[in-house]
Design a protein around this motif. Structure first.
Motif, PDB file in Angstrom:
ATOM      1  N   SER A 219      17.197 -36.649  -9.372  1.00  0.00           N
ATOM      2  CA  SER A 219      16.196 -37.127  -8.410  1.00  0.00           C
ATOM      3  C   SER A 219      16.525 -38.523  -7.894  1.00  0.00           C
ATOM      4  O   SER A 219      15.993 -38.949  -6.870  1.00  0.00           O
ATOM      5  CB  SER A 219      14.801 -37.127  -9.048  1.00  0.00           C
ATOM      6  OG  SER A 219      14.623 -38.221  -9.933  1.00  0.00           O
ATOM      7  N   LYS A 220      17.412 -39.236  -8.594  1.00  0.00           N
ATOM      8  CA  LYS A 220      17.748 -40.619  -8.235  1.00  0.00           C
ATOM      9  C   LYS A 220      19.108 -40.751  -7.555  1.00  0.00           C
ATOM     10  O   LYS A 220      19.505 -41.857  -7.169  1.00  0.00           O
ATOM     11  CB  LYS A 220      17.757 -41.481  -9.506  1.00  0.00           C
ATOM     12  CG  LYS A 220      16.407 -41.619 -10.189  1.00  0.00           C
ATOM     13  CD  LYS A 220      15.491 -42.519  -9.397  1.00  0.00           C
ATOM     14  CE  LYS A 220      14.199 -42.809 -10.132  1.00  0.00           C
ATOM     15  NZ  LYS A 220      13.349 -43.763  -9.405  1.00  0.00           N
ATOM     16  N   ILE A 221      19.828 -39.650  -7.417  1.00  0.00           N
ATOM     17  CA  ILE A 221      21.235 -39.723  -7.050  1.00  0.00           C
ATOM     18  C   ILE A 221      21.473 -40.047  -5.573  1.00  0.00           C
ATOM     19  O   ILE A 221      22.579 -40.401  -5.178  1.00  0.00           O
ATOM     20  CB  ILE A 221      21.944 -38.394  -7.430  1.00  0.00           C
ATOM     21  CG1 ILE A 221      23.453 -38.597  -7.621  1.00  0.00           C
ATOM     22  CG2 ILE A 221      21.648 -37.311  -6.401  1.00  0.00           C
ATOM     23  CD1 ILE A 221      23.810 -39.327  -8.861  1.00  0.00           C
ATOM     24  N   GLY A 222      20.449 -39.981  -4.741  1.00  0.00           N
ATOM     25  CA  GLY A 222      20.668 -40.079  -3.300  1.00  0.00           C
ATOM     26  C   GLY A 222      21.101 -41.430  -2.780  1.00  0.00           C
ATOM     27  O   GLY A 222      21.924 -41.526  -1.876  1.00  0.00           O
ATOM     28  N   THR A 223      20.566 -42.517  -3.339  1.00  0.00           N
ATOM     29  CA  THR A 223      20.756 -43.833  -2.733  1.00  0.00           C
ATOM     30  C   THR A 223      21.228 -44.855  -3.757  1.00  0.00           C
ATOM     31  O   THR A 223      20.699 -44.921  -4.865  1.00  0.00           O
ATOM     32  CB  THR A 223      19.429 -44.332  -2.117  1.00  0.00           C
ATOM     33  OG1 THR A 223      18.935 -43.346  -1.210  1.00  0.00           O
ATOM     34  CG2 THR A 223      19.625 -45.641  -1.379  1.00  0.00           C
ATOM     35  N   ILE A 224      22.224 -45.659  -3.357  1.00  0.00           N
ATOM     36  CA  ILE A 224      22.650 -46.795  -4.175  1.00  0.00           C
ATOM     37  C   ILE A 224      21.691 -47.955  -3.910  1.00  0.00           C
ATOM     38  O   ILE A 224      21.510 -48.377  -2.764  1.00  0.00           O
ATOM     39  CB  ILE A 224      24.087 -47.228  -3.829  1.00  0.00           C
ATOM     40  CG1 ILE A 224      25.088 -46.125  -4.169  1.00  0.00           C
ATOM     41  CG2 ILE A 224      24.445 -48.527  -4.543  1.00  0.00           C
ATOM     42  CD1 ILE A 224      25.342 -45.936  -5.632  1.00  0.00           C
ATOM     43  N   LYS A 225      21.079 -48.476  -4.960  1.00  0.00           N
ATOM     44  CA  LYS A 225      20.169 -49.619  -4.812  1.00  0.00           C
ATOM     45  C   LYS A 225      20.991 -50.906  -4.722  1.00  0.00           C
ATOM     46  O   LYS A 225      21.740 -51.221  -5.659  1.00  0.00           O
ATOM     47  CB  LYS A 225      19.201 -49.675  -5.997  1.00  0.00           C
ATOM     48  CG  LYS A 225      18.236 -48.503  -6.054  1.00  0.00           C
ATOM     49  CD  LYS A 225      17.300 -48.583  -7.244  1.00  0.00           C
ATOM     50  CE  LYS A 225      17.945 -48.070  -8.505  1.00  0.00           C
ATOM     51  NZ  LYS A 225      16.973 -47.816  -9.601  1.00  0.00           N
ATOM     52  N   PRO A 226      20.877 -51.657  -3.625  1.00  0.00           N
ATOM     53  CA  PRO A 226      21.707 -52.863  -3.469  1.00  0.00           C
ATOM     54  C   PRO A 226      21.495 -53.899  -4.564  1.00  0.00           C
ATOM     55  O   PRO A 226      22.429 -54.597  -4.951  1.00  0.00           O
ATOM     56  CB  PRO A 226      21.263 -53.414  -2.100  1.00  0.00           C
ATOM     57  CG  PRO A 226      20.681 -52.250  -1.374  1.00  0.00           C
ATOM     58  CD  PRO A 226      20.049 -51.400  -2.429  1.00  0.00           C
ATOM     59  N   SER A 227      20.279 -54.011  -5.084  1.00  0.00           N
ATOM     60  CA  SER A 227      19.987 -55.056  -6.062  1.00  0.00           C
ATOM     61  C   SER A 227      20.771 -54.885  -7.354  1.00  0.00           C
ATOM     62  O   SER A 227      21.067 -55.858  -8.052  1.00  0.00           O
ATOM     63  CB  SER A 227      18.489 -55.083  -6.374  1.00  0.00           C
ATOM     64  OG  SER A 227      18.071 -53.832  -6.900  1.00  0.00           O
ATOM     65  N   CYS A 228      21.108 -53.626  -7.703  1.00  0.00           N
ATOM     66  CA  CYS A 228      21.846 -53.373  -8.949  1.00  0.00           C
ATOM     67  C   CYS A 228      23.171 -52.673  -8.702  1.00  0.00           C
ATOM     68  O   CYS A 228      23.902 -52.390  -9.647  1.00  0.00           O
ATOM     69  CB  CYS A 228      21.000 -52.538  -9.912  1.00  0.00           C
ATOM     70  SG  CYS A 228      20.644 -50.862  -9.311  1.00  0.00           S
TER      71      CYS A 228
END
Length: 393
Positions: A219-228
């Motif tokens: 469910s989390k795989i779609g987007t790279i979070k820039p902060s981490c």
């Protein structure tokens, strides 16, 4: 002399005096550990001991879902080091090599590495406030790879050292600090390193945990979070990922790895929890105060697949010896900061939901100001075990 006396009096009046009615701390009693949403791990253990399957356990805790195969060949990017100023890498495996490349390298490459380090050669890097990297190599983005028979790399940061066997590591400078990530296969390598449940627990409980963890990751795989620079963190903000350490636990490590493998259908598909054909953000927690709660109850955000169900294992001292009944306290400073008020003179539980968890708690300050917090927000901020609590006298 009169002037000195006057100044002393004024100074005395300006010095804040602690209110005698302001408690120095607050005490609580309760049951359970964690937020109470989704699958109860202690409950899953109890269901497994009663002979239920992983699928039955998951269908009990989540509603309107199916446990079914789904493609999980994605590479997941896990943050293993956040906002760091100094890091190091070391491989003690015989005949191993660490190679560090400029930029982010994906897949096989013919590009020459910036540097190569042999076994037991420690690689230490630092970053200053301007984002300049110092050490045997430098650059705003680096890729770390290791090779050799059964090679394992140790990544160290202040206060911890963790071993990794799979994938590769990226080092990126973000806002003057290192963000360090491990990219590896979600299908198996990532899940082999999830440490959310004792590997000694019954097989069905382990399988339920694997499927829930896989579903959460998907469910989390779609987007790279820039902060981490990541899909997920390696701690409880997402899921506790400990790299190679989980599968090499003495005696019981292979049991967890075997549970992961049993939930793989083939080399590209595995079992996941689906709602409307998509993987759910499968919340789970250690134990409840007798019943689970929904996302709407806990956080004010509805979801179609969470529900409140009976969870008696959380209250059973034989199943849940540490948290069937607990006592805790929080300092005045911690409670005041939780409410963003200068001090708190009293607390009041305003409401509970049908699961028995605190929905809202009110804090009152000396000047009469009041604020409401959700029960789970309060739990998290004052560091008590669960939102299933009472105010102790």
């Amino acid at each position: 002399m009169f002037k000195t006396f006057l100044i002393a009096c004024i100074t005395f009046l300006l010095v804040p005096v602690a209110n005698a009615d302001t408690p120095q701390s607050f005490s609580f009693t309760g049951s359970g550990f964690g937020h109470g949403v989704g699958m109860s791990q202690m409950g899953a253990r109890a269901h497994a001991l009663a002979g239920e399957s992983a699928t039955a356990i998951l269908n009990y805790y989540y509603k309107d879902i199916v446990v079914a195969p789904i493609v999980d060949t994605q590479t997941i990017r896990v943050n293993i080091g956040h906002l760091l100023k100094s890091i190091s890498f070391l491989s003690a495996s015989p005949d191993s090599l660490i190679q560090i490349y400029a930029g982010e390298v994906v897949g096989p490459t013919e590009v020459a590495p910036l540097a190569t380090f042999t076994a037991k050669q420690k690689v230490s890097l630092r970053v200053d406030e301007q984002g300049n990297v110092t050490g045997p190599v430098s650059g705003k983005t680096l890729t770390v790879r290791w090779s050799g028979p059964n090679s394992v790399i140790t990544f160290s940061q202040p206060g911890s050292a963790v071993r990794y066997r799979y994938g590769q590591i990226q080092v990126r400078v973000v806002k003057g600090a290192f963000e360090v990530t491990n990219s590896l296969s979600l299908h198996d390598e990532y899940l082999w390193g999830i440490s959310e449940m004792s590997s000694a627990w019954p097989a069905a409980a382990l399988e339920a945990q694997v499927i829930a963890s896989r579903s959460y990751a998907l469910s989390k795989i779609g987007t790279i979070k820039p902060s981490c620079d990541c899909h997920v963190y390696s701690h409880i903000a997402d899921q506790n990922f400990v790299g190679y350490s989980k599968e090499i636990e003495p005696k019981i490590g292979p049991l967890w790895k075997a549970a992961v493998i049993r939930t793989n259908i083939d080399s590209s598909t595995s079992l996941a929890i689906l709602a409307n054909g998509k993987p759910i953000q499968a919340y789970y927690f250690s134990s409840s105060g007798g019943a689970t709660q929904t996302t709407l109850d806990a956080w004010g955000q509805p979801s179609s697949y969470t529900q409140s169900v009976a969870d008696p294992a959380g209250l059973d001292p034989k199943i849940n010896p540490r948290f069937a009944n607990w006592k805790a306290s929080a300092s005045q400073d911690l409670v005041a900061k939780a409410f963003l008020l200068p001090e708190i003179i009293s607390l009041e539980i305003v409401s509970r939901n049908t699961a028995g968890a605190v929905t809202y708690i009110k804090g009152t300050s000396a000047d009469g100001s009041t604020k409401l917090l959700r029960g789970d927000t309060f739990r998290s901020r004052v560091k008590i075990p669960s939102p299933y609590f009472q105010l102790a006298q």
